[in-house]
Write a protein that holds these residues in place. Structure first.
Motif, PDB file in Angstrom:
ATOM      1  N   ASP A 199       0.824  -1.215   0.000  1.00  0.00           N
ATOM      2  CA  ASP A 199       0.000   0.000   0.000  1.00  0.00           C
ATOM      3  C   ASP A 199       0.858   1.264   0.000  1.00  0.00           C
ATOM      4  O   ASP A 199       0.423   2.313  -0.463  1.00  0.00           O
ATOM      5  N   PHE A 200       2.083   1.179   0.535  1.00  0.00           N
ATOM      6  CA  PHE A 200       3.005   2.319   0.510  1.00  0.00           C
ATOM      7  C   PHE A 200       3.601   2.529  -0.880  1.00  0.00           C
ATOM      8  O   PHE A 200       4.302   3.506  -1.111  1.00  0.00           O
ATOM      9  N   GLY A 201       3.362   1.577  -1.778  1.00  0.00           N
ATOM     10  CA  GLY A 201       3.940   1.663  -3.112  1.00  0.00           C
ATOM     11  C   GLY A 201       5.238   0.893  -3.251  1.00  0.00           C
ATOM     12  O   GLY A 201       5.917   0.992  -4.270  1.00  0.00           O
ATOM     13  N   TRP A 202       5.594   0.111  -2.262  1.00  0.00           N
ATOM     14  CA  TRP A 202       6.820  -0.681  -2.296  1.00  0.00           C
ATOM     15  C   TRP A 202       6.484  -2.080  -2.790  1.00  0.00           C
ATOM     16  O   TRP A 202       6.728  -3.080  -2.125  1.00  0.00           O
ATOM     17  N   GLU A 203       5.929  -2.162  -3.998  1.00  0.00           N
ATOM     18  CA  GLU A 203       5.419  -3.420  -4.537  1.00  0.00           C
ATOM     19  C   GLU A 203       6.486  -4.456  -4.823  1.00  0.00           C
ATOM     20  O   GLU A 203       6.204  -5.642  -4.867  1.00  0.00           O
ATOM     21  N   ASN A 204       7.719  -4.030  -5.032  1.00  0.00           N
ATOM     22  CA  ASN A 204       8.732  -5.001  -5.429  1.00  0.00           C
ATOM     23  C   ASN A 204       9.563  -5.539  -4.262  1.00  0.00           C
ATOM     24  O   ASN A 204      10.607  -6.138  -4.459  1.00  0.00           O
ATOM     25  N   ILE A 205       9.089  -5.359  -3.024  1.00  0.00           N
ATOM     26  CA  ILE A 205       9.737  -5.987  -1.866  1.00  0.00           C
ATOM     27  C   ILE A 205       8.939  -7.222  -1.495  1.00  0.00           C
ATOM     28  O   ILE A 205       7.727  -7.153  -1.309  1.00  0.00           O
ATOM     29  N   PRO A 236      19.176 -12.105  -7.299  1.00  0.00           N
ATOM     30  CA  PRO A 236      18.102 -12.526  -6.402  1.00  0.00           C
ATOM     31  C   PRO A 236      18.517 -13.599  -5.393  1.00  0.00           C
ATOM     32  O   PRO A 236      17.783 -13.868  -4.453  1.00  0.00           O
ATOM     33  N   ASN A 237      19.697 -14.203  -5.567  1.00  0.00           N
ATOM     34  CA  ASN A 237      20.105 -15.299  -4.680  1.00  0.00           C
ATOM     35  C   ASN A 237      20.833 -14.834  -3.430  1.00  0.00           C
ATOM     36  O   ASN A 237      21.058 -15.627  -2.522  1.00  0.00           O
ATOM     37  N   ILE A 238      21.219 -13.564  -3.380  1.00  0.00           N
ATOM     38  CA  ILE A 238      21.890 -13.072  -2.177  1.00  0.00           C
ATOM     39  C   ILE A 238      20.844 -12.550  -1.194  1.00  0.00           C
ATOM     40  O   ILE A 238      19.701 -12.272  -1.569  1.00  0.00           O
ATOM     41  N   LEU A 239      21.252 -12.430   0.049  1.00  0.00           N
ATOM     42  CA  LEU A 239      20.379 -11.819   1.045  1.00  0.00           C
ATOM     43  C   LEU A 239      20.356 -10.315   0.793  1.00  0.00           C
ATOM     44  O   LEU A 239      21.398  -9.686   0.648  1.00  0.00           O
ATOM     45  N   HIS A 240      19.179  -9.743   0.746  1.00  0.00           N
ATOM     46  CA  HIS A 240      19.053  -8.301   0.537  1.00  0.00           C
ATOM     47  C   HIS A 240      18.958  -7.579   1.875  1.00  0.00           C
ATOM     48  O   HIS A 240      19.662  -6.594   2.104  1.00  0.00           O
ATOM     49  N   ALA A 241      18.085  -8.048   2.750  1.00  0.00           N
ATOM     50  CA  ALA A 241      17.954  -7.482   4.098  1.00  0.00           C
ATOM     51  C   ALA A 241      17.359  -8.553   5.006  1.00  0.00           C
ATOM     52  O   ALA A 241      16.580  -9.391   4.566  1.00  0.00           O
ATOM     53  N   VAL A 242      17.735  -8.480   6.284  1.00  0.00           N
ATOM     54  CA  VAL A 242      17.261  -9.452   7.273  1.00  0.00           C
ATOM     55  C   VAL A 242      16.893  -8.713   8.552  1.00  0.00           C
ATOM     56  O   VAL A 242      17.562  -7.755   8.948  1.00  0.00           O
ATOM     57  N   ILE A 243      15.833  -9.208   9.186  1.00  0.00           N
ATOM     58  CA  ILE A 243      15.387  -8.704  10.482  1.00  0.00           C
ATOM     59  C   ILE A 243      15.210  -9.934  11.385  1.00  0.00           C
ATOM     60  O   ILE A 243      14.576 -10.907  10.979  1.00  0.00           O
ATOM     61  N   ILE A 244      15.781  -9.879  12.580  1.00  0.00           N
ATOM     62  CA  ILE A 244      15.589 -10.938  13.567  1.00  0.00           C
ATOM     63  C   ILE A 244      14.917 -10.310  14.789  1.00  0.00           C
ATOM     64  O   ILE A 244      15.403  -9.325  15.348  1.00  0.00           O
ATOM     65  N   GLU A 276      19.491  -5.479   9.143  1.00  0.00           N
ATOM     66  CA  GLU A 276      20.507  -4.898   8.269  1.00  0.00           C
ATOM     67  C   GLU A 276      20.094  -5.025   6.815  1.00  0.00           C
ATOM     68  O   GLU A 276      19.520  -6.023   6.400  1.00  0.00           O
ATOM     69  N   ASN A 277      20.406  -3.983   6.080  1.00  0.00           N
ATOM     70  CA  ASN A 277      20.253  -3.956   4.628  1.00  0.00           C
ATOM     71  C   ASN A 277      21.616  -4.316   4.040  1.00  0.00           C
ATOM     72  O   ASN A 277      22.560  -3.549   4.143  1.00  0.00           O
ATOM     73  N   VAL A 333      14.692   0.298  -3.168  1.00  0.00           N
ATOM     74  CA  VAL A 333      13.481   0.520  -2.384  1.00  0.00           C
ATOM     75  C   VAL A 333      13.704   0.164  -0.909  1.00  0.00           C
ATOM     76  O   VAL A 333      12.983   0.652  -0.035  1.00  0.00           O
ATOM     77  N   LEU A 334      14.711  -0.631  -0.605  1.00  0.00           N
ATOM     78  CA  LEU A 334      15.024  -0.957   0.790  1.00  0.00           C
ATOM     79  C   LEU A 334      15.767   0.168   1.499  1.00  0.00           C
ATOM     80  O   LEU A 334      15.753   0.239   2.729  1.00  0.00           O
ATOM     81  N   THR A 335      16.402   1.049   0.751  1.00  0.00           N
ATOM     82  CA  THR A 335      17.195   2.121   1.336  1.00  0.00           C
ATOM     83  C   THR A 335      16.333   2.971   2.273  1.00  0.00           C
ATOM     84  O   THR A 335      15.346   3.571   1.851  1.00  0.00           O
ATOM     85  N   GLY A 336      16.704   2.967   3.546  1.00  0.00           N
ATOM     86  CA  GLY A 336      15.984   3.740   4.547  1.00  0.00           C
ATOM     87  C   GLY A 336      14.663   3.136   4.990  1.00  0.00           C
ATOM     88  O   GLY A 336      13.954   3.729   5.812  1.00  0.00           O
ATOM     89  N   ASN A 337      14.301   1.956   4.472  1.00  0.00           N
ATOM     90  CA  ASN A 337      12.992   1.384   4.778  1.00  0.00           C
ATOM     91  C   ASN A 337      13.015   0.091   5.573  1.00  0.00           C
ATOM     92  O   ASN A 337      11.963  -0.397   5.972  1.00  0.00           O
ATOM     93  N   VAL A 338      14.173  -0.491   5.809  1.00  0.00           N
ATOM     94  CA  VAL A 338      14.236  -1.766   6.541  1.00  0.00           C
ATOM     95  C   VAL A 338      13.726  -1.577   7.968  1.00  0.00           C
ATOM     96  O   VAL A 338      12.936  -2.393   8.460  1.00  0.00           O
TER      97      VAL A 338
END
Length: 189
Positions: free
Chosen positions: A23-29, A81-89, A105-106, A114-119
């Motif tokens: 809904d924020f427009g971040w459709e490709n995450i 696409p095979n690398i980790l882009h960002a992870v949250i634990i 971390e991003n 689109v992840l920049t500043g949004n993780v």
């Protein structure tokens, strides 16, 4: 609390988080969980990572039913696409009735995506929805780095007076801060 298991709550709020960021427009995450390959990469350590993920994978062992809630963020259509882009634990301690963001971390922060500043925003969306169903009023951040503390403060977090390894904020304050940030409202107005 509902009759859902922690795993069911985790899965439900991963989907809710996906819907909110869409809904924020971040459709490709894509919001998902870590698979065994991802966990192996983290355990081996991530080159150029700011945080010690090898240590984290030893400390935060287990799955959702153990209270360990992992989130993988991937950019659909990314060149690798095979690398980790960002992870949250995150960790939900049912005995203490406490929810904590433990690591985030991003890993592609050197790219403008689109992840920049949004993780962190995504972590907070997930956290607040999880806390709503479990009837928790606060979100904690475990072991915040000194560099990240000002950013956490901008979302209403403050040092926990009796545990200097944690910061906390009320869910309602976090939601208001996220709303303002996503809508581009200046906090100094």
């Amino acid at each position: 609390m509902s009759d859902l298991t922690i795993l069911e709550i985790h899965d439900k709020y991963l989907m809710t988080t996906q819907e909110v960021i869409h809904d924020f427009g971040w459709e490709n995450i894509y919001v998902g969980t870590l698979d065994n390959h991802d966990k192996g990469q983290l355990k081996a350590g991530i080159n150029d990572s700011v945080l010690n993920w090898s240590w984290a994978m030893e400390r935060y062992i287990g799955g959702a039913d153990d209270g360990i809630l992992d989130i993988s963020l991937k950019i659909v259509g990314h060149t690798d696409p095979n690398i980790l882009h960002a992870v949250i634990i995150c960790k939900y301690d049912e005995c203490r009735r406490q929810f904590s963001i433990c690591m985030l971390e991003n890993f592609i922060a050197d790219e403008e995506t689109v992840l920049t500043g949004n993780v962190l925003i995504i972590a907070l969306i997930y956290s607040t929805t999880f806390c709503a169903i479990t009837e928790l009023e606060h979100v904690y951040i475990q072991d915040p780095t000194d560099e990240a503390k000002p950013r956490y403060r901008s979302y209403g977090f403050a040092q926990v007076w009796d545990d200097h390894d944690k910061m906390s904020a009320e869910v309602i304050d976090i939601l208001e801060s996220v709303r303002k940030k996503v809508n581009g409202i200046d906090f100094n107005e």
